[in-house]
Design a protein around this motif. Structure first.
Motif, PDB file in Angstrom:
ATOM      1  N   ARG A  18     -13.577  11.316  16.192  1.00  0.00           N
ATOM      2  CA  ARG A  18     -14.708  12.008  15.578  1.00  0.00           C
ATOM      3  C   ARG A  18     -14.602  11.969  14.045  1.00  0.00           C
ATOM      4  O   ARG A  18     -15.596  11.731  13.345  1.00  0.00           O
ATOM      5  CB  ARG A  18     -14.733  13.445  16.086  1.00  0.00           C
ATOM      6  N   THR A  57     -13.234   1.721  21.083  1.00  0.00           N
ATOM      7  CA  THR A  57     -12.053   2.145  21.845  1.00  0.00           C
ATOM      8  C   THR A  57     -11.432   1.012  22.657  1.00  0.00           C
ATOM      9  O   THR A  57     -10.353   1.187  23.234  1.00  0.00           O
ATOM     10  CB  THR A  57     -12.426   3.290  22.800  1.00  0.00           C
ATOM     11  N   TYR A 100     -18.670   5.771  16.178  1.00  0.00           N
ATOM     12  CA  TYR A 100     -17.299   5.921  16.659  1.00  0.00           C
ATOM     13  C   TYR A 100     -16.590   4.573  16.658  1.00  0.00           C
ATOM     14  O   TYR A 100     -17.215   3.526  16.891  1.00  0.00           O
ATOM     15  CB  TYR A 100     -17.304   6.499  18.075  1.00  0.00           C
ATOM     16  N   SER A 132      -6.624  12.669  20.091  1.00  0.00           N
ATOM     17  CA  SER A 132      -7.301  11.365  20.053  1.00  0.00           C
ATOM     18  C   SER A 132      -8.815  11.545  19.932  1.00  0.00           C
ATOM     19  O   SER A 132      -9.479  10.808  19.190  1.00  0.00           O
ATOM     20  CB  SER A 132      -6.962  10.560  21.310  1.00  0.00           C
ATOM     21  N   ARG A 133      -9.354  12.534  20.635  1.00  0.00           N
ATOM     22  CA  ARG A 133     -10.802  12.752  20.578  1.00  0.00           C
ATOM     23  C   ARG A 133     -11.242  13.210  19.190  1.00  0.00           C
ATOM     24  O   ARG A 133     -12.232  12.721  18.655  1.00  0.00           O
ATOM     25  CB  ARG A 133     -11.197  13.786  21.632  1.00  0.00           C
ATOM     26  N   GLU A 134     -10.486  14.141  18.591  1.00  0.00           N
ATOM     27  CA  GLU A 134     -10.846  14.633  17.270  1.00  0.00           C
ATOM     28  C   GLU A 134     -10.627  13.556  16.206  1.00  0.00           C
ATOM     29  O   GLU A 134     -11.387  13.461  15.241  1.00  0.00           O
ATOM     30  CB  GLU A 134     -10.017  15.879  16.940  1.00  0.00           C
ATOM     31  N   ASP A 165      -2.102  11.515  20.805  1.00  0.00           N
ATOM     32  CA  ASP A 165      -1.938  12.441  21.928  1.00  0.00           C
ATOM     33  C   ASP A 165      -0.462  12.726  22.188  1.00  0.00           C
ATOM     34  O   ASP A 165      -0.083  13.853  22.546  1.00  0.00           O
ATOM     35  CB  ASP A 165      -2.592  11.874  23.183  1.00  0.00           C
TER      36      ASP A 165
END
Length: 969
Positions: free
Chosen positions: A890, A861, A858, A885-887, A874
């Motif tokens: 990934r 961040t 990842y 943001s999470r996807e 987002d």
């Protein structure tokens, strides 16, 4: 029939005023001599079969009837002393290659091209040098469909499946097909618009393909099709009596019949007379035929009629017009790859194709790579400055070929380097080598050749970045854009729009422009826009000074203090200092004139360096992103003021005990939307993004704000029994193997990773690659393994290498790894995701029999750009259909992971294994974004440490079996 072929007995080659294409023979019962039938085109595989062919010698000597085979052999041997072998008779079936002479009288042997394998795909005939795989046919169909429809396309093809070859052949085949069709259409229109050409045979063919055919006046301009035995369009043969229909003459030939003998459709043998001899002299024996004395010249050619000459000139003119119109109307192919090393492999594939030599190419590069002049760092800051300084023009000496010259001989001689002096396909190294031998500039020559090239190779940032695209004069409108290794296209676009401007650069530029402005009398033509730029830069210097209070109480992380604005507030500060939207147009016009002047006539801006030109260009581009198109992309940027260095702690160096870092103040304009840059490519006819690891494809549509109606992701060509892919979920002690940042800090996890890597190196022959998320983790693990003695065990099993951040060290490390991976000692290489090793490097066969991946990489961040991008996604996820943001995190992680896994199995005959070290891969969520071929081979092959070592489908069994197969092969 057309004119007979003339054969000279003092040369090895046939001399063909009208090129020969084939030989026809009459039936044996008719007893007629063989006749050479002429054609307007020369086949590349011309071969004349002499079997059953009677050669008739017509000269001024008495020739008795020859019936003996030995005498026939003697005659042929005398006539063809170099071509015929001793003892060869006219009745033999041996085929002899012929060198056809063009009109320049220079013998040229035409060698046939290797035909390759032809497939009709999407209505286009595609030629490949090898039998295509099914996945290649699928890729080529999508490419041709995309170009035909003018649509964009995403192509994901695993490494080793022939992706590059398929891309080249499909695009070049379509281009050739379109060139031929366009030329034929134009030729037909020209024929219809010129009454004097209507009804003439082969006119369309001659106009449409001037390079492949020569104008045959006899066929184009005679009233009817040439009669059998016709010598030329100017003369008709006399009536032939019955005795000449195939029966050999027994009476002697008179000089008057010498010229007529060539009009009966037979091959004419011309003899050169010896000096001081008469034409009427008899030099032959009454018993045995002999060669007459050679003549000193040929009879004068009859004058071409004026109407034929006019038609010939018309055809030539229409050929040129057709060629120019085809070149301007058929799209150019721009093929971009990440590095020149990758382009070298692409050019190597281009050399294999049928289209090499049919389509002209060039390769673009920067001065850093293409300049052949010796660089003196004491005189010049950069090679760009050296080039602009040395290429200033001055009056040339009287004996020089041009009126002006420079202090750079390669620059003056750049025209010596062209398509005619280079091979049909050349990479950058070959271009530079030829440039050095000719003392001609490869940089400028390559740019000049781009105007006439059908395919242009270049690093893909030349196509993506607007500044480079402008400087290299690349116009992508209605062209075909192919970007290979495009898995990082989103990051490349964001980085291209992200710019940094420092206060030190502003102040240095102010000094240089102030010096130019001081020569107001000498620089009257430039002083107006110099004053505008100088005033604007001074406003920028004031802006930096007034923003310092924002950084007073900011925390320092990684030696940086950062303050960010809302973009609207940032624009307000610019307006307050007279450098905002209201003043942008004036600055932009002056900046454009200045940059063009610096490129074209740098001598008029004496004292201005390339750094100043780059700064002005950067400011214009950055402000343009913010203010152009009614501030369309204003919300896509995050401005940040950054202070670097100047801390309280000293920094130690090798030259002094300690030094204090100089404080640097800079403005970073972070781009959050790659579509800002990709927008400039949408003018192209078709954009093709290709890579072995584009998965997941979903983000490319939204991030680039571009539709890709055509997509393809075929299966791998590697047979299933040649690949082993599995995952490991536990340590040797049974603990769950969690390889996230928290887990890798635990000693048990560190020891478990070491034991797993050691076991893989023990059962795997040759080379092993191991990828980790960061250099910090590599250092952490190496330190632990040295303490436990595991590092010593690894070193005893294989020669261990660790990827370096330094370019010089990297080259040495890779050289050592390749050396030992092929030896009995074998090698292990630790590398990082997204590094040089994982991106685009080729590890085939023994160089990577196993690939080990640790964790899921990842992005960091804590990085300012990553943090702001997550906020941006987002914010606009619903409005612009962006990933959350999470996807997004990934997607970025699995693109890097898939790239690393792709270092294994590089071609159909290769074999290898991939071991994913992380317990998370047992969950479908963590395998969803793996490449299609990886998921297919992985299946449910998940292991604990115990099952990995002892199961029936263990990695050790696979390695042992493949090693035995290699030894048997």
């Amino acid at each position: 029939m057309s004119s007979p072929v003339e054969i000279s007995d003092d040369d090895d080659c046939f001399e063909a005023p009208v090129p020969s294409k084939r030989i026809t023979r009459s039936a044996a019962a008719s007893n007629k001599p063989a006749v050479v039938e002429a054609s307007s085109e020369i086949d590349s595989d011309n071969t004349i079969d002499y079997s059953d062919t009677n050669l008739t010698s017509d000269d001024d000597s008495e020739l008795p009837e020859v019936t003996l085979t030995s005498k026939k052999n003697a005659v042929i041997k005398n006539l063809f002393p170099k071509s015929a072998k001793p003892g060869m008779s006219s009745g033999s079936s041996t085929k002899m290659p012929v060198c056809l002479k063009p009109s320049t009288k220079m013998p040229v042997c035409l060698k046939p091209k290797v035909p390759g394998f032809e497939r009709i795909i999407g209505g286009v005939t595609v030629n490949l040098p090898v039998e295509p795989y099914g996945c290649q046919i699928a890729l080529m169909f999508k490419v041709i469909t995309a170009i035909n429809k003018g649509q964009n396309c995403l192509l994901e093809s695993p490494t080793g499946s022939g992706k590059t070859l398929a891309l080249l052949c499909a695009a070049l085949a379509w281009q050739q097909h379109m060139r031929n069709r366009t030329a034929t259409d134009l030729a037909q229109k020209f024929q219809e618009s010129h009454p004097q050409l209507r009804g003439k045979e082969n006119v369309v063919e001659q106009i449409a393909s001037p390079k492949k055919s020569s104008v045959d006046l006899g066929k184009l301009f005679s009233f009817n099709k040439p009669s059998f035995g016709e010598k030329s369009i100017y003369e008709k043969p006399s009536d032939l009596d019955a005795s000449s229909s195939g029966v050999k003459r027994t009476e002697p030939l008179s000089p008057d019949t010498f010229e007529e003998s060539s009009s009966n459709g037979l091959v004419t043998i011309h003899k050169k007379r010896k000096l001081n001899t008469s034409v009427d002299s008899d030099s032959t024996s009454p018993d045995i035929p002999s060669t007459p004395e050679k003549t000193t010249g040929r009879p004068p050619e009859p004058e071409t009629p004026k109407h034929v000459r006019r038609l010939y000139n018309l055809i030539t003119s229409l050929q040129i017009r057709t060629s120019m119109l085809v070149d301007s109307s058929v799209p150019t192919i721009y093929y971009g790859a990440r590095t020149h090393k990758q382009l070298q492999q692409v050019v190597k594939e281009f050399k294999r194709t049928f289209y090499c030599g049919e389509a002209k190419m060039t390769i673009l590069a920067s001065r850093e790579y293409a300049c052949i002049r010796e660089f003196d760092r004491q005189l010049w800051k950069t090679k760009n400055d050296m080039c602009r300084g040395c290429t200033k023009t001055h009056t040339a000496p009287p004996d020089a070929p041009t009126k002006t010259a420079t202090n750079c001989k390669p620059f003056d001689n750049q025209k010596a380097l062209h398509h005619g002096s280079l091979p049909a396909a050349f990479d950058l190294e070959e271009l530079v080598a030829v440039g050095e031998s000719l003392v001609a500039c490869p940089y400028y020559a390559a740019r000049s050749m781009a105007a006439a090239a059908q395919i242009v190779f270049c690093p893909y940032n030349y196509l993506i970045e607007p500044g480079i695209r402008s400087n290299m004069q690349i116009d992508v409108r209605d062209q075909i854009i192919i970007i290979d290794e495009a898995h990082n296209i989103e990051d490349i676009c964001r980085d291209a729009a992200t710019q940094t401007v420092t206060r030190d650069e502003i102040q240095a530029a102010i000094k240089e422009l102030a010096q130019v402005a001081s020569y107001r009398y000498a620089n009257q033509d430039v002083i107006s826009y110099i004053d505008v730029l100088l005033k604007t830069l001074k406003f920028w210097d004031d802006w930096f000074a007034n923003q310092l209070p924002f950084l007073t109480n900011k925390p320092i992380n990684n030696n940086e203090a950062v303050h960010t604005w809302q973009v609207q507030h940032f624009v307000q500060t610019l307006n307050n200092h007279n450098i905002g939207m209201e003043h942008f147009n004036e600055f932009s016009e002056s900046a454009e004139i200045f940059c063009r002047r610096l490129r074209e006539t740098p001598e008029s801006l004496y004292g201005v360096t390339q750094a100043t030109g780059t700064l002005i260009d950067t400011l214009q581009m950055v402000l343009g992103f913010l203010f152009r198109q009614d501030a369309k992309y204003l919300d896509d940027f995050v401005p940040a003021l950054v202070k670097t260095g100047g801390g309280d702690e000293p920094r130690y160096s090798q030259f002094s005990q300690h030094t204090q870092d100089k404080e640097t103040l800079s403005l970073r304009l972070l781009c959050m939307n790659p579509a800002v840059i990709f927008e400039g490519l949408k003018e192209a006819k078709c954009i093709i993004l290709a890579s072995g690891t584009l998965t997941p494809l979903i983000s490319l549509h939204s991030e680039l704000a571009t539709e890709f109606p055509l997509q393809v992701s075929p299966n791998h060509v590697i047979p299933p029994d040649r690949v082993w892919i599995g995952s490991l979920s536990t340590c040797p002690n049974g603990r769950r193997l969690e390889c996230n940042s928290r887990g890798t800090d635990q000693p048990d996890i560190q020891d478990g990773l070491g034991q797993a890597i050691l076991w893989v190196t023990q059962v795997t022959p040759s080379g092993v690659l191991c990828f980790l998320p960061s250099y910090a983790l590599i250092n952490k693990l190496v330190k632990r393994w040295r303490e436990t003695g595991l590092w010593m065990q690894l070193s005893q099993t294989k020669r261990v290498f660790v990827e370096s951040r330094n370019v010089r060290d990297h080259n040495d490390i890779m050289e050592g790894y390749h050396k030992y991976s092929a030896s009995a000692e074998r090698a292990l290489l630790f590398a990082v995701y997204r590094g040089k090793v994982s991106e685009g490097m080729d590890f085939k066969d023994h160089q990577a029999r196993a690939v080990i991946t640790i964790g899921v990489p990842y992005p960091n961040t804590f990085d300012m750009a990553v943090k702001e991008k997550m906020k941006y996604n987002d914010k606009y996820a619903a409005q612009r259909k962006l990933l959350s943001s999470r996807e997004w995190l990934r997607v970025q992680a699995y693109r890097a992971l898939n790239q690393a896994v792709g270092r294994c199995v590089r071609h159909r005959g290769d074999w290898g294994a991939v071991l994913l070290l992380d317990a998370r891969f047992q969950a479908p969520y963590y395998t969803h974004h793996l490449s299609k071929w990886v998921k297919g081979f992985l299946g449910n092959n998940h292991h604990t440490y115990e099952s990995l070592v002892n199961s029936d489908h263990s990695l050790e069994d696979f390695m042992r079996g493949m090693t035995l197969r290699d030894e048997e092969d």
